[in-house]
Design a protein around this motif. Structure first.
Motif, PDB file in Angstrom:
ATOM      1  N   ILE A 129      34.703  27.157  14.525  1.00  0.00           N
ATOM      2  CA  ILE A 129      36.076  27.337  14.988  1.00  0.00           C
ATOM      3  C   ILE A 129      36.158  28.522  15.940  1.00  0.00           C
ATOM      4  CG2 ILE A 129      37.041  26.377  12.850  1.00  0.00           C
ATOM      5  CD1 ILE A 129      37.917  29.274  12.146  1.00  0.00           C
ATOM      6  N   ARG A 130      37.083  28.422  16.871  1.00  0.00           N
ATOM      7  CA  ARG A 130      37.475  29.557  17.692  1.00  0.00           C
ATOM      8  C   ARG A 130      38.842  30.001  17.202  1.00  0.00           C
ATOM      9  NH1 ARG A 130      34.654  26.236  21.385  1.00  0.00           N
ATOM     10  NH2 ARG A 130      33.157  27.348  22.717  1.00  0.00           N
ATOM     11  N   ALA A 131      39.027  31.304  17.055  1.00  0.00           N
ATOM     12  CA  ALA A 131      40.286  31.803  16.511  1.00  0.00           C
ATOM     13  C   ALA A 131      40.569  33.201  17.022  1.00  0.00           C
ATOM     14  CB  ALA A 131      40.240  31.810  14.981  1.00  0.00           C
ATOM     15  N   PHE A 132      41.861  33.549  17.041  1.00  0.00           N
ATOM     16  CA  PHE A 132      42.265  34.940  17.189  1.00  0.00           C
ATOM     17  C   PHE A 132      42.187  35.556  15.801  1.00  0.00           C
ATOM     18  CE2 PHE A 132      44.749  32.716  20.547  1.00  0.00           C
ATOM     19  CZ  PHE A 132      44.189  33.351  21.639  1.00  0.00           C
ATOM     20  N   GLY A 165      39.738  33.853   6.297  1.00  0.00           N
ATOM     21  CA  GLY A 165      38.302  33.836   6.089  1.00  0.00           C
ATOM     22  C   GLY A 165      37.858  35.052   5.299  1.00  0.00           C
ATOM     23  N   TYR A 166      36.788  34.862   4.531  1.00  0.00           N
ATOM     24  CA  TYR A 166      36.298  35.930   3.656  1.00  0.00           C
ATOM     25  C   TYR A 166      34.775  36.044   3.735  1.00  0.00           C
ATOM     26  CZ  TYR A 166      40.962  35.456   1.679  1.00  0.00           C
ATOM     27  OH  TYR A 166      42.320  35.391   1.524  1.00  0.00           O
ATOM     28  N   ALA A 167      34.313  37.260   3.533  1.00  0.00           N
ATOM     29  CA  ALA A 167      32.884  37.532   3.404  1.00  0.00           C
ATOM     30  C   ALA A 167      32.723  38.703   2.446  1.00  0.00           C
ATOM     31  CB  ALA A 167      32.266  37.864   4.760  1.00  0.00           C
ATOM     32  N   GLU A 168      31.628  38.736   1.742  1.00  0.00           N
ATOM     33  CA  GLU A 168      31.378  39.861   0.841  1.00  0.00           C
ATOM     34  C   GLU A 168      31.199  41.132   1.662  1.00  0.00           C
ATOM     35  OE1 GLU A 168      28.818  39.501  -2.394  1.00  0.00           O
ATOM     36  OE2 GLU A 168      29.459  37.469  -2.927  1.00  0.00           O
ATOM     37  N   ARG A 169      31.832  42.202   1.210  1.00  0.00           N
ATOM     38  CA  ARG A 169      31.841  43.445   1.976  1.00  0.00           C
ATOM     39  C   ARG A 169      30.436  43.972   2.257  1.00  0.00           C
ATOM     40  NH1 ARG A 169      36.634  46.192   2.650  1.00  0.00           N
ATOM     41  NH2 ARG A 169      38.435  45.185   1.637  1.00  0.00           N
ATOM     42  N   GLU A 170      29.555  43.824   1.316  1.00  0.00           N
ATOM     43  CA  GLU A 170      28.221  44.398   1.466  1.00  0.00           C
ATOM     44  C   GLU A 170      27.230  43.433   2.109  1.00  0.00           C
ATOM     45  OE1 GLU A 170      26.923  46.050  -2.216  1.00  0.00           O
ATOM     46  OE2 GLU A 170      28.619  47.444  -2.370  1.00  0.00           O
ATOM     47  N   SER A 171      27.708  42.283   2.553  1.00  0.00           N
ATOM     48  CA  SER A 171      26.838  41.335   3.256  1.00  0.00           C
ATOM     49  C   SER A 171      26.754  41.718   4.731  1.00  0.00           C
ATOM     50  CB  SER A 171      27.364  39.913   3.117  1.00  0.00           C
ATOM     51  OG  SER A 171      28.578  39.765   3.842  1.00  0.00           O
ATOM     52  N   GLU A 172      25.804  41.123   5.443  1.00  0.00           N
ATOM     53  CA  GLU A 172      25.660  41.383   6.875  1.00  0.00           C
ATOM     54  C   GLU A 172      26.924  40.944   7.628  1.00  0.00           C
ATOM     55  OE1 GLU A 172      22.549  40.411  10.560  1.00  0.00           O
ATOM     56  OE2 GLU A 172      22.197  39.616   8.548  1.00  0.00           O
ATOM     57  N   ILE A 173      27.482  39.799   7.241  1.00  0.00           N
ATOM     58  CA  ILE A 173      28.701  39.311   7.895  1.00  0.00           C
ATOM     59  C   ILE A 173      29.875  40.233   7.594  1.00  0.00           C
ATOM     60  CG2 ILE A 173      30.405  37.440   7.916  1.00  0.00           C
ATOM     61  CD1 ILE A 173      28.107  35.474   7.525  1.00  0.00           C
ATOM     62  N   GLY A 174      30.008  40.647   6.337  1.00  0.00           N
ATOM     63  CA  GLY A 174      31.097  41.539   5.970  1.00  0.00           C
ATOM     64  C   GLY A 174      31.037  42.855   6.719  1.00  0.00           C
ATOM     65  N   CYS A 192      37.250  35.341  18.489  1.00  0.00           N
ATOM     66  CA  CYS A 192      35.886  35.215  17.977  1.00  0.00           C
ATOM     67  C   CYS A 192      35.599  33.752  17.655  1.00  0.00           C
ATOM     68  CB  CYS A 192      35.700  36.041  16.704  1.00  0.00           C
ATOM     69  SG  CYS A 192      35.692  37.826  16.946  1.00  0.00           S
ATOM     70  N   THR A 193      34.311  33.445  17.586  1.00  0.00           N
ATOM     71  CA  THR A 193      33.852  32.116  17.195  1.00  0.00           C
ATOM     72  C   THR A 193      33.058  32.238  15.906  1.00  0.00           C
ATOM     73  OG1 THR A 193      33.702  31.494  19.534  1.00  0.00           O
ATOM     74  CG2 THR A 193      32.623  30.044  17.948  1.00  0.00           C
ATOM     75  N   PHE A 194      33.500  31.541  14.869  1.00  0.00           N
ATOM     76  CA  PHE A 194      32.880  31.596  13.542  1.00  0.00           C
ATOM     77  C   PHE A 194      32.460  30.194  13.104  1.00  0.00           C
ATOM     78  CE2 PHE A 194      36.053  35.183  12.226  1.00  0.00           C
ATOM     79  CZ  PHE A 194      35.297  36.124  12.890  1.00  0.00           C
ATOM     80  N   LEU A 209      35.157  30.637   3.249  1.00  0.00           N
ATOM     81  CA  LEU A 209      34.075  31.563   3.551  1.00  0.00           C
ATOM     82  C   LEU A 209      33.761  31.560   5.043  1.00  0.00           C
ATOM     83  CD1 LEU A 209      31.673  30.623   0.630  1.00  0.00           C
ATOM     84  CD2 LEU A 209      32.700  32.886   0.961  1.00  0.00           C
ATOM     85  N   ILE A 210      33.498  32.715   5.594  1.00  0.00           N
ATOM     86  CA  ILE A 210      32.912  32.812   6.931  1.00  0.00           C
ATOM     87  C   ILE A 210      31.403  32.781   6.727  1.00  0.00           C
ATOM     88  CG2 ILE A 210      32.638  34.247   8.987  1.00  0.00           C
ATOM     89  CD1 ILE A 210      35.413  35.426   8.355  1.00  0.00           C
ATOM     90  N   THR A 211      30.775  31.700   7.149  1.00  0.00           N
ATOM     91  CA  THR A 211      29.347  31.524   6.881  1.00  0.00           C
ATOM     92  C   THR A 211      28.462  32.014   8.016  1.00  0.00           C
ATOM     93  OG1 THR A 211      29.337  29.272   7.789  1.00  0.00           O
ATOM     94  CG2 THR A 211      29.835  29.517   5.435  1.00  0.00           C
ATOM     95  N   GLN A 212      29.043  32.172   9.212  1.00  0.00           N
ATOM     96  CA  GLN A 212      28.249  32.625  10.356  1.00  0.00           C
ATOM     97  C   GLN A 212      29.147  33.224  11.420  1.00  0.00           C
ATOM     98  OE1 GLN A 212      25.692  29.637  12.104  1.00  0.00           O
ATOM     99  NE2 GLN A 212      25.327  30.847  13.948  1.00  0.00           N
ATOM    100  N   ILE A 213      28.711  34.318  12.014  1.00  0.00           N
ATOM    101  CA  ILE A 213      29.358  34.855  13.209  1.00  0.00           C
ATOM    102  C   ILE A 213      28.634  34.234  14.397  1.00  0.00           C
ATOM    103  CG2 ILE A 213      30.022  36.907  14.493  1.00  0.00           C
ATOM    104  CD1 ILE A 213      31.215  36.808  11.674  1.00  0.00           C
ATOM    105  N   VAL A 214      29.279  33.327  15.093  1.00  0.00           N
ATOM    106  CA  VAL A 214      28.630  32.682  16.241  1.00  0.00           C
ATOM    107  C   VAL A 214      28.650  33.613  17.434  1.00  0.00           C
ATOM    108  CG1 VAL A 214      28.673  30.698  17.801  1.00  0.00           C
ATOM    109  CG2 VAL A 214      29.238  30.409  15.370  1.00  0.00           C
ATOM    110  N   CYS A 215      29.825  34.203  17.725  1.00  0.00           N
ATOM    111  CA  CYS A 215      29.956  35.075  18.884  1.00  0.00           C
ATOM    112  C   CYS A 215      31.235  35.881  18.781  1.00  0.00           C
ATOM    113  CB  CYS A 215      29.975  34.238  20.159  1.00  0.00           C
ATOM    114  SG  CYS A 215      29.668  35.180  21.670  1.00  0.00           S
TER     115      CYS A 215
END
Length: 222
Positions: A129-132, A165-174, A192-194, A209-215
């Motif tokens: 997805i692309r989102a603000f 969207g959510y990610a664990e704070r201590e993860s790379e994505i978070g 951003c694109t997720f 869940l946000i599973t990947q930061i694309v860009c």
């Protein structure tokens, strides 16, 4: 950033191409002005005809530049707009004939599924997805633990439809979200694109869940 050279033939042609795109009123008329028309055509039909979306409003030209991005030359135009970032942003890329044409995916903010389709189908396989986006404080359902999760409010390109969207704070994505979006706490938004997915047996149709930061932008280069 490269010299703009507004009198250069390719820039003059690009301005005319962009004007032609804005004059177009349907997918068939837009196709000659966009990059990778055979691939993009069905996406445009889905976006305009099925989803009922429209191109962003645009008024005063605020920014223009010629950039070298990941080795590719880009013409960038930013117009004042009611979009959450305050800008309608257009990237123009060279097609197979060497002419600058509109990168439609990033202009429209196209997602694999519309936000309403995401809420209806609750996909457990990641979709792009692309989102603000901005950091937000909404902790509920599976993601009720604010100490464990980072929350991001995600607004569709139409400026209306919303997901969280959510990610664990201590993860790379978070950690990326906290650092990259630190300036959005006061309400500013960033495009951003997720890739996102719902947990199995999700309790909500809007928290995932946000599973990947694309860009950290909407423009994706092959």
């Amino acid at each position: 950033e490269l010299p703009l050279q507004e009198t250069a033939d390719d820039f003059v042609d690009a301005v005319a191409t962009l004007a032609g795109y804005w004059r177009a009123t349907n997918t068939r008329e837009r196709l000659p002005f966009v990059l990778d028309a055979p691939r993009v055509g069905p996406l445009m039909q889905d976006f305009y005809e099925k989803q009922g979306e429209t191109d962003p409003d645009h008024t005063e030209l605020k920014q223009k530049s010629r950039l070298l991005l990941d080795g590719e030359e880009i013409l960038y135009f930013g117009y004042a707009s009611s979009r959450p970032t305050g800008l309608c942003e257009i990237a123009m890329r060279r097609n197979a004939q060497g002419r600058f044409v509109v990168d439609w995916d990033s202009l429209a903010g196209y997602s694999d599924l519309s936000f309403s389709e995401i809420r209806e189908s609750k996909p457990t396989t990641p979709v792009q997805i692309r989102a603000f986006v901005r950091l937000f404080e909404y902790y509920n359902y599976e993601f009720g633990d604010a100490k464990r999760y980072v929350c991001v409010k995600m607004v569709a390109s139409n400026g209306v439809d919303t997901l969280y969207g959510y990610a664990e704070r201590e993860s790379e994505i978070g950690e990326w979200l906290l650092a990259q979006l630190a300036g959005t706490r006061d309400g500013l938004m960033s495009g951003c694109t997720f890739k996102v997915a719902f947990p199995p047996e999700a309790q909500s149709n809007q928290c995932m869940l946000i599973t990947q930061i694309v860009c950290a932008r909407w423009l994706l280069l092959d």
